[in-house]
Scaffold this active site. Structure first.
Site, PDB file in Angstrom:
ATOM      1  N   GLY A 230     -48.920 -15.360  32.355  1.00 57.48           N
ATOM      2  CA  GLY A 230     -48.259 -15.727  33.092  1.00 57.48           C
ATOM      3  C   GLY A 230     -48.279 -17.863  34.409  1.00 57.48           C
ATOM      4  O   GLY A 230     -47.408 -17.946  35.228  1.00 57.48           O
ATOM      5  N   SER A 231     -49.770 -17.701  33.962  1.00 58.95           N
ATOM      6  CA  SER A 231     -49.823 -19.050  34.799  1.00 58.95           C
ATOM      7  C   SER A 231     -48.518 -20.430  34.527  1.00 58.95           C
ATOM      8  O   SER A 231     -49.100 -20.664  35.225  1.00 58.95           O
ATOM      9  CB  SER A 231     -51.529 -19.783  34.463  1.00 58.95           C
TER      10      SER A 231
ATOM     11  N   MET B 217     -45.976 -13.758  22.601  1.00 59.86           N
ATOM     12  CA  MET B 217     -46.990 -13.149  21.428  1.00 59.86           C
ATOM     13  C   MET B 217     -46.183 -12.182  20.286  1.00 59.86           C
ATOM     14  O   MET B 217     -46.833 -11.339  19.990  1.00 59.86           O
ATOM     15  CB  MET B 217     -47.971 -12.597  21.860  1.00 59.86           C
TER      16      MET B 217
ATOM     17  N   HIS C  41     -49.383 -24.580  23.264  1.00 55.03           N
ATOM     18  CA  HIS C  41     -50.087 -23.120  21.901  1.00 55.03           C
ATOM     19  C   HIS C  41     -51.489 -23.802  22.389  1.00 55.03           C
ATOM     20  O   HIS C  41     -51.696 -24.697  22.340  1.00 55.03           O
ATOM     21  CB  HIS C  41     -49.805 -23.680  20.590  1.00 55.03           C
TER      22      HIS C  41
HETATM   23  C1  GAR Z   1     -51.467 -20.293  26.986  1.00 57.42           C
HETATM   24  O1  GAR Z   1     -52.707 -20.776  27.493  1.00 57.42           O
HETATM   25  C2  GAR Z   1     -50.289 -20.745  25.993  1.00 57.42           C
HETATM   26  O2  GAR Z   1     -50.678 -22.479  25.447  1.00 57.42           O
HETATM   27  C3  GAR Z   1     -51.145 -19.526  25.281  1.00 57.42           C
HETATM   28  O3  GAR Z   1     -51.291 -18.434  25.840  1.00 57.42           O
HETATM   29  C4  GAR Z   1     -51.955 -18.654  27.192  1.00 57.42           C
HETATM   30  C5  GAR Z   1     -51.025 -18.278  28.519  1.00 57.42           C
HETATM   31  O4  GAR Z   1     -50.921 -17.882  29.213  1.00 57.42           O
HETATM   32  N1  GAR Z   1     -49.864 -19.449  23.666  1.00 57.42           N
HETATM   33  C6  GAR Z   1     -50.142 -18.815  22.399  1.00 57.42           C
HETATM   34  O5  GAR Z   1     -51.361 -18.683  22.594  1.00 57.42           O
HETATM   35  C7  GAR Z   1     -49.780 -19.242  21.492  1.00 57.42           C
HETATM   36  N2  GAR Z   1     -49.485 -19.055  20.055  1.00 57.42           N
HETATM   37  P1  GAR Z   1     -50.320 -17.443  30.446  1.00 57.42           P
HETATM   38  O6  GAR Z   1     -49.590 -16.581  30.385  1.00 57.42           O
HETATM   39  O7  GAR Z   1     -51.030 -17.384  31.613  1.00 57.42           O
HETATM   40  O8  GAR Z   1     -49.401 -18.697  31.063  1.00 57.42           O
END
Ligand code: GAR
Length: 192
Positions: free
Chosen positions: A17-18, A92, A111
């Site tokens: 969730g950053s 995801m 992404h």
């Molecule tokens: C993010 O870096 C986003 O770009 C990626 O998941 C991470 C979630 O981080 N998304 C994907 O890979 C989508 N295919 P977070 O939970 O710290 O926001």
């Protein structure tokens, strides 16, 4: 007298969730995050949302007979909260027809690569394994594919020879944390 109504956004997330946190803390944000939708009951992001006082809907897809039923339940909650836009931030899961039909051109995803290169999971590792010298961030509209859909914005991030998944991911996320709020502002203001 005129006043501006702020767009109502739901964030969908599965993990840390950053991006959600950065959005909530951004002084630039011109939209309201009225709901967090999470598909993993133990995800870290749930605690963050509680801290920000954001209504949270946690639904485990395994508890539903089908993806359609799972998404119909989400849709009910979104409608009840008058959600106008969905933004995926580390969600995801592939978005299905129920939500795509209910929110045409109103679902965004972020992404961690320069799409169409390295879609799907572990995009940062895929880029390092391939040996690219530049990777980056893509924000796009969501369609029925995996990280496909029209691209809205991209920003490059240089890959250094000594980068590991952790170091490159950190620099990519620093870009994500600024870019996503800015792009959501622009898209939701244009067509609210
Ligand atoms: C993010 O870096 C986003 O770009 C990626 O998941 C991470 C979630 O981080 N998304 C994907 O890979 C989508 N295919 P977070 O939970 O710290 O926001």
């Amino acid at each position: 007298m005129s006043f501006q109504v702020r767009p109502r956004v739901a964030v969908f997330a599965s993990g840390k969730g950053s991006n959600f946190e950065a959005m909530m803390n951004s002084p630039e944000r011109e939209f309201d995050v009225v709901m967090l939708v999470c598909d993993r009951p133990k995800a870290h992001v749930i605690g963050l949302a509680a801290g920000f006082g954001v209504e949270t809907v946690v639904l485990d897809p395994d508890q539903f007979a089908s993806k359609e039923e799972y998404e119909r339940e989400i849709l009910k909650k979104l409608k009840r909260a008058n959600v106008q836009w969905i933004v995926l931030a580390g969600y995801m899961r592939i978005v299905g027809k129920v939500l795509l039909d209910a929110y045409p051109n109103r679902i965004l995803n972020i992404h961690p690569s320069l799409l169409p290169a390295f879609p799907g999971k572990d995009a940062v590792k895929q880029a390092l394994d391939y040996g690219v010298k530049v990777s980056g961030v893509t924000i796009h509209y969501v369609d029925e594919g995996i990280d496909t859909g029209p691209i809205i914005a991209q920003e490059p991030v240089t890959v250094f020879p000594k980068d590991t998944v952790e170091t490159l991911q950190k620099r990519i996320q620093q870009v994500e944390h600024v870019l996503y709020t800015k792009v959501i502002n622009e898209v939701t203001q244009q067509s609210s």
